[in-house]
Design an enzyme around this catalytic site. Structure first.
Site, PDB file in Angstrom:
ATOM      1  N   ALA A   9       0.835  -1.206   0.000  1.00  0.00           N
ATOM      2  CA  ALA A   9       0.000   0.000   0.000  1.00  0.00           C
ATOM      3  C   ALA A   9       0.867   1.251   0.000  1.00  0.00           C
ATOM      4  O   ALA A   9       0.681   2.160   0.811  1.00  0.00           O
ATOM      5  CB  ALA A   9      -0.936  -0.002   1.220  1.00  0.00           C
ATOM      6  N   GLY A  12       2.747   2.706  -5.249  1.00  0.00           N
ATOM      7  CA  GLY A  12       2.131   1.919  -6.307  1.00  0.00           C
ATOM      8  C   GLY A  12       0.825   1.283  -5.870  1.00  0.00           C
ATOM      9  O   GLY A  12      -0.163   1.292  -6.595  1.00  0.00           O
ATOM     10  N   ALA A  35       1.507  -4.710   5.435  1.00  0.00           N
ATOM     11  CA  ALA A  35       2.003  -5.051   6.771  1.00  0.00           C
ATOM     12  C   ALA A  35       1.661  -3.990   7.806  1.00  0.00           C
ATOM     13  O   ALA A  35       1.577  -4.289   8.997  1.00  0.00           O
ATOM     14  CB  ALA A  35       3.512  -5.278   6.723  1.00  0.00           C
ATOM     15  N   CYS A 160      18.338   4.325  -6.397  1.00  0.00           N
ATOM     16  CA  CYS A 160      17.542   5.522  -6.140  1.00  0.00           C
ATOM     17  C   CYS A 160      18.478   6.627  -5.650  1.00  0.00           C
ATOM     18  O   CYS A 160      18.730   6.756  -4.444  1.00  0.00           O
ATOM     19  CB  CYS A 160      16.468   5.202  -5.105  1.00  0.00           C
ATOM     20  SG  CYS A 160      15.240   6.495  -4.886  1.00  0.00           S
ATOM     21  N   CYS A 354      11.413  13.373 -12.256  1.00  0.00           N
ATOM     22  CA  CYS A 354      11.762  13.543 -10.846  1.00  0.00           C
ATOM     23  C   CYS A 354      11.766  15.015 -10.478  1.00  0.00           C
ATOM     24  O   CYS A 354      12.277  15.856 -11.233  1.00  0.00           O
ATOM     25  CB  CYS A 354      13.144  12.941 -10.571  1.00  0.00           C
ATOM     26  SG  CYS A 354      13.664  13.051  -8.840  1.00  0.00           S
ATOM     27  N   LYS A 389       7.149  20.646  -5.945  1.00  0.00           N
ATOM     28  CA  LYS A 389       7.157  19.453  -5.104  1.00  0.00           C
ATOM     29  C   LYS A 389       6.200  19.618  -3.926  1.00  0.00           C
ATOM     30  O   LYS A 389       5.511  18.671  -3.543  1.00  0.00           O
ATOM     31  CB  LYS A 389       8.566  19.140  -4.610  1.00  0.00           C
ATOM     32  CG  LYS A 389       8.583  17.907  -3.719  1.00  0.00           C
ATOM     33  CD  LYS A 389       9.913  17.247  -3.590  1.00  0.00           C
ATOM     34  CE  LYS A 389       9.768  15.957  -2.773  1.00  0.00           C
ATOM     35  NZ  LYS A 389      11.043  15.247  -2.620  1.00  0.00           N
TER      36      LYS A 389
END
Length: 424
Positions: A9, A12, A35, A160, A354, A389
């Site tokens: 969750a 994505g 989880a 990343c 990005c 952002k």
């Protein structure tokens, strides 16, 4: 009635739940399994780490928003996937059957690959989770009373890199505001072959522009850096040449270090026979579907994407938010098509976009497609990125709370970046 289960969750999984439910309608059941019982907006974690955001601003309890959209939610860890029987084994022994499984788990943080690293049993921090960001913030408040050297960067195999650059600039900006920057040497340590590689072989003028930004902020850097181990207050780094041969050994002192780790697939996913590559990432076809199991789809950080190019120190290819959303949209269309007796046709764009904050300015890149040669290939900076952002954070959090996208906002955002709509 088909039962579609979404495992994870995050960036994505939550969009996948909303889009798939909208695509398949009330006649089919959609369940999210995660989880934890909350969604966290990971791109805001660097702000949490320096106290510019509080946890409550970047975390949402998700059971109620999902329920309002007719989506079931199970806050349990998945211990095993029985892909042959179409069944999940949950912690505690309960089972959950599915007709379609959508894997959006993100990745396991492979701190164990560099001895002494990691925020729990090691000596480094990360901003990969909101918990990790809060741990840095707790240590940072003590650090401010007696400052010293800081190391920021990315470990061998990391994919990343944007958040590492972002965090180095944010920490430098925060220290300037506190009039402490002169007391804190900052070193950027990265497995990239050069500054601005970003796991993408560079985007536009990313190399020269990011080098300039680091120089302007008096941040030193080491590239082609193979971090070998970390001890309390010391990081050991082998700098290699273009052939991957040791060139120089560094023993770097620090009081605080934030190093992004390499990623691997989460254990339950990686253990499914034939589902993943050796690193545990899901092998998918052009329709986001497992190459072995026709009723399993996957999107996000957990999918297998080959590196853009070989580098002296291993680096991976990033999966940005826009790319993940395009994967999710493709999955929603393809599952709906199959339920209607039609073949899957939708494909994600896999373009890289990005927005990286630098404190009071920012940098943005667009790589369309991600793997060169590209149709669009630019890297720009300006205060507008910082503001964009912030605006995107507010928009995305609202979207996760309500499950309702704002088509006008999305078209405006994409148009401002020179990009067509997802489905185009």
């Amino acid at each position: 009635m088909a039962h579609i289960v979404i495992l994870g969750a995050g960036l994505g999984g939550m969009p996948a739940a909303y889009e798939i439910k909208a695509a398949v309608g009330a006649q089919h059941r959609v369940t999210v399994v995660n989880a934890t019982d909350y969604f966290q907006f990971v791109p805001s974690n660097p702000w949490v780490a320096v106290g510019w955001r509080e946890r409550r601003e970047v975390v949402i309890d998700i059971a109620e928003p999902l329920r309002r959209k007719g989506i079931d939610f199970v806050a349990r860890r998945v211990d095993r996937i029985d892909a042959e029987a179409n069944r999940l084994l949950l912690d505690g022994g309960d089972e959950l059957d599915y007709d379609y499984l959508v894997i959006t788990t993100g990745a396991r943080l492979a701190f164990d690959e560099v001895p002494g690293s990691g925020p729990l049993d090691g000596h480094t921090h990360s901003v990969c989770t909101v918990d990790h960001a809060q741990e840095w913030w707790a240590r940072y408040q003590e650090f401010l009373k007696d400052p010293g050297p800081i190391i920021v960067g990315a470990m061998p195999g990391a994919s990343c890199f944007g958040p590492a650059y972002e965090f180095s600039f944010i920490v430098a900006a925060d220290l300037r505001k506190r009039k402490l920057r002169n007391k804190v040497p900052i070193t950027f340590v990265t497995s990239e072959p050069y500054i601005g590689h970003l796991g993408l072989a560079g985007v536009g003028d990313s190399k020269s522009m990011l080098e300039s930004e680091l120089r302007e902020r008096d941040i030193r850097w080491i590239t082609n850096a193979r971090t070998t181990r970390v001890e309390a207050g010391k990081m050991f780094v082998t700098e290699v040449n273009d052939k991957g041969e040791p060139h120089k050994e560094h023993e770097l002192p620090f009081k605080l270090a934030m190093m992004l780790p390499a990623f691997k697939g989460v254990d339950a996913v990686a253990a499914v026979p034939g589902l993943c590559n050796p690193r545990g990432f899901v092998l998918i076809d052009e329709y986001q579907r497992s190459k072995k199991y026709g009723n399993i789809f996957s999107a996000g950080v957990c999918v297998a994407i080959p590196p853009v190019e070989a580098t002296p120190v291993p680096t991976g290819a990033p999966k940005t938010g826009y790319m993940i959303e395009s994967m999710v949209t493709a999955i929603a269309h393809n599952i709906a098509a199959e339920l209607a007796g039609q073949p899957a046709r939708a494909k994600g764009t896999w373009n890289a976009i990005c927005l990286a904050d630098m404190g009071d300015t920012g940098a943005a890149f667009v790589a369309l497609p991600q793997i060169p040669p590209r149709n669009v290939n630019w890297f720009k900076k300006g205060k507008w990125v910082h503001l964009a952002k912030i605006a995107f954070e507010k928009y995305f959090m609202r979207k996760m709370r309500t499950g309702n996208p704002d088509p006008v906002y999305e078209r405006y955002l994409l148009k401002s970046l020179g990009i067509q709509r997802l489905e185009e």
